[in-house]
Design a protein around this motif. Structure first.
Motif, short mmCIF file in Angstrom:
data_model
loop_
_atom_site.label_atom_id
_atom_site.label_comp_id
_atom_site.label_asym_id
_atom_site.label_seq_id
_atom_site.Cartn_x
_atom_site.Cartn_y
_atom_site.Cartn_z
N ALA A 19 7.86 -7.04 -9.94
CA ALA A 19 7.04 -7.13 -9.09
C ALA A 19 5.56 -6.67 -9.26
N GLY A 20 4.60 -7.76 -9.20
CA GLY A 20 3.30 -7.21 -9.32
C GLY A 20 2.65 -7.90 -10.74
N ASP A 21 3.70 -8.43 -11.60
CA ASP A 21 3.15 -9.04 -12.78
C ASP A 21 2.04 -9.91 -12.73
N GLY A 22 0.98 -9.55 -13.72
CA GLY A 22 -0.17 -10.58 -13.65
C GLY A 22 -0.19 -11.65 -14.85
N ASP A 23 -0.79 -12.81 -14.62
CA ASP A 23 -1.02 -13.68 -15.72
C ASP A 23 -2.55 -13.66 -15.97
N ASP A 24 -2.62 -14.22 -17.28
CA ASP A 24 -3.97 -14.45 -17.77
C ASP A 24 -5.00 -15.07 -16.69
N GLY A 25 -5.92 -14.21 -16.20
CA GLY A 25 -6.78 -15.21 -15.20
C GLY A 25 -6.58 -14.89 -13.85
N ARG A 26 -5.43 -14.08 -13.52
CA ARG A 26 -5.00 -14.09 -12.21
C ARG A 26 -5.13 -12.70 -11.77
N ALA A 27 -5.48 -12.42 -10.41
CA ALA A 27 -5.46 -11.16 -9.72
C ALA A 27 -4.14 -10.43 -10.05
N PRO A 28 -4.01 -8.83 -9.83
CA PRO A 28 -2.82 -8.31 -10.00
C PRO A 28 -1.90 -8.58 -8.75
N GLY A 29 -0.74 -8.38 -8.55
CA GLY A 29 0.01 -8.24 -7.45
C GLY A 29 -0.29 -7.13 -6.75
N ALA A 30 0.51 -7.24 -5.34
CA ALA A 30 0.48 -6.20 -4.41
C ALA A 30 1.25 -5.15 -4.93
N PRO A 31 0.70 -3.96 -4.64
CA PRO A 31 1.62 -2.72 -4.87
C PRO A 31 2.92 -2.83 -4.10
N THR A 32 4.20 -2.17 -4.62
CA THR A 32 5.22 -2.03 -3.93
C THR A 32 5.68 -0.48 -3.94
N GLY A 33 6.74 -0.22 -3.32
CA GLY A 33 7.10 1.16 -2.95
C GLY A 33 6.02 2.08 -2.36
N VAL A 34 5.28 1.66 -1.66
CA VAL A 34 4.15 2.21 -0.88
C VAL A 34 4.93 3.04 0.38
N THR A 35 4.52 4.63 0.47
CA THR A 35 5.07 5.44 1.35
C THR A 35 3.91 6.14 1.85
N ALA A 36 3.86 6.53 3.00
CA ALA A 36 2.95 7.49 3.60
C ALA A 36 3.57 8.61 4.54
N ARG A 37 3.16 10.02 4.20
CA ARG A 37 3.68 10.98 4.80
C ARG A 37 2.69 12.01 5.20
N ALA A 38 2.67 12.44 6.48
CA ALA A 38 1.76 13.54 6.90
C ALA A 38 2.06 14.84 5.83
N GLY A 39 0.79 15.25 5.22
CA GLY A 39 0.93 16.46 4.59
C GLY A 39 0.46 17.74 5.33
N SER A 40 -0.24 17.47 6.54
CA SER A 40 -0.75 18.40 7.30
C SER A 40 -1.22 17.82 8.61
N ALA A 41 -1.88 18.47 9.44
CA ALA A 41 -2.36 18.04 10.81
C ALA A 41 -3.44 17.23 10.63
N THR A 42 -4.15 17.24 9.48
CA THR A 42 -5.53 16.25 9.12
C THR A 42 -5.47 15.64 8.01
N SER A 43 -4.11 15.45 7.32
CA SER A 43 -4.03 14.81 6.04
C SER A 43 -2.71 14.09 5.92
N VAL A 44 -2.75 12.85 5.27
CA VAL A 44 -1.48 12.07 4.76
C VAL A 44 -1.65 11.53 3.29
N HIS A 45 -0.56 11.80 2.87
CA HIS A 45 -0.08 11.56 1.36
C HIS A 45 0.26 10.18 1.31
N VAL A 46 -0.42 9.48 0.61
CA VAL A 46 0.15 8.00 0.41
C VAL A 46 0.41 7.95 -1.06
N MET A 47 1.47 7.19 -1.53
CA MET A 47 2.05 6.95 -2.95
C MET A 47 2.54 5.65 -3.08
N TRP A 48 2.75 4.95 -4.38
CA TRP A 48 2.92 3.60 -4.48
C TRP A 48 3.43 3.68 -5.77
#
Length: 321
Positions: A19-48
């Motif tokens: 997923a996300g493989d690009g070809d010459d002259g093409r934009a990269p694909g969409a990131p997969t496996g994206v997660t978001a979890r609250a790290g505190s009352a004022t922050s969120v940790h996003v990973m992909w």
């Protein structure tokens, strides 16, 4: 040579490209496996997961709603989004930008809610105990620990490799799989607990794990309980029925590669949410009785790499059982 046609019933056939493989002259694909979890009352940790592209990804852009809230280099796959409001729900997406400046499509939306603020909280959580780790293939490590305690609530656990934070999980979770590692390498991990007031616990005891050399992962990344049987349908054709349990990794497995008689046969991708527990798949094996086949499968892990193969099963069309 007999030719076997694979017919997916509930799965879609994929070309087998990452997923996300690009070809010459093409934009990269969409990131997969994206997660978001609250790290505190004022922050969120996003990973992909990393996106493969040509030219390689130079940076990732993280968005809160339609507002870009951060840029990270292509070698990084996580970001702490800070200065958020307590007790508030947020939506995040991630986009990849290649070295030529082409911006790929956004990932799927993920949601996270920050907990309520606790201004009177002045105590940090206790340190996580009984930290253990084991290699889960040549590129992953499975970590577990005993829960910390806090006078309010443990919101998240941060995982450190050496002195660098590389991962974060919810405060209700006491195990995770760290992926994207190198084969034949010795690593040291520690875990710290975080509460809603952003207080960090002392680090738990360091655990050292060496990933095995070689590619393909280890038993911890292989589908479990793999079964293969053959049956004859009402139309007189023979089918091979497979079933298995997804490997326990940090994320959802949506793609499997099937190997038939020692050669890659097809890549299978669920179009919707994968089934919970035991999964099943059937494919056409011809109309001739007494033909023996060897079959096994492996999962594409949430970090985009292939896990280990399951045990190989042998089936013969028309044989009892």
């Amino acid at each position: 040579m007999r030719r076997v046609t694979l017919c997916a019933w509930v799965l879609a056939v994929s070309c087998g490209c990452a997923a996300g493989d690009g070809d010459d002259g093409r934009a990269p694909g969409a990131p997969t496996g994206v997660t978001a979890r609250a790290g505190s009352a004022t922050s969120v940790h996003v990973m992909w997961n990393a996106v493969a592209a040509d030219p390689p990804v130079g940076a990732y852009e993280v968005y809160r709603g339609t507002t870009k809230v951060g840029d990270v280099p292509g070698s990084a796959h996580m970001l702490d989004v800070v200065r958020l409001a307590p007790a508030t729900s947020y939506v995040f997406t991630v986009r990849a930008r290649d070295g030529d400046g082409r911006l790929g499509p956004p990932s799927r939306q993920v949601r996270a809610r920050t907990p309520a603020a606790t201004p009177a909280d002045t105590s940090a959580p206790t340190r996580p105990g009984e930290v253990t780790g084991r290699a889960a293939g040549s590129r992953a490590v499975q970590l577990s620990w005993s829960a910390s305690t806090d006078d309010r609530e443990v919101v998240s656990y941060d995982v450190y490799q050496g002195g660098m934070r590389i991962h974060s999980v919810a405060g209700t979770q006491t195990a995770t799989v760290v992926t994207g590692l190198r084969p034949g390498t010795r690593y040291s991990f520690t875990v710290r607990a975080r509460d809603a007031a952003d207080h960090l616990s002392p680090a738990g005891a360091a655990v050292r794990v060496t990933t095995p050399s070689g590619a393909g992962g280890g038993g911890g990344t292989a589908p479990a309980g793999f079964r293969a049987t053959t049956r004859r349908a009402a139309d007189g054709a023979y089918y091979i029925d497979l079933s298995w349990v997804a490997p326990r990794v940090d994320g959802v497995v949506t793609e499997y590669g099937i190997q038939l008689d020692g050669a890659a046969a097809t890549s299978l991708v669920w179009g919707g949410p994968p089934p919970r527990g035991r999964a099943a798949y059937s494919f056409y094996a011809g109309r001739e009785k007494g033909v023996t086949h060897r079959v096994r499968l492996r999962a594409r892990l949430p970090d985009g790499t292939w896990g280990a193969y399951s045990a190989e099963r042998t089936v013969t069309t028309g044989a009892p059982g």
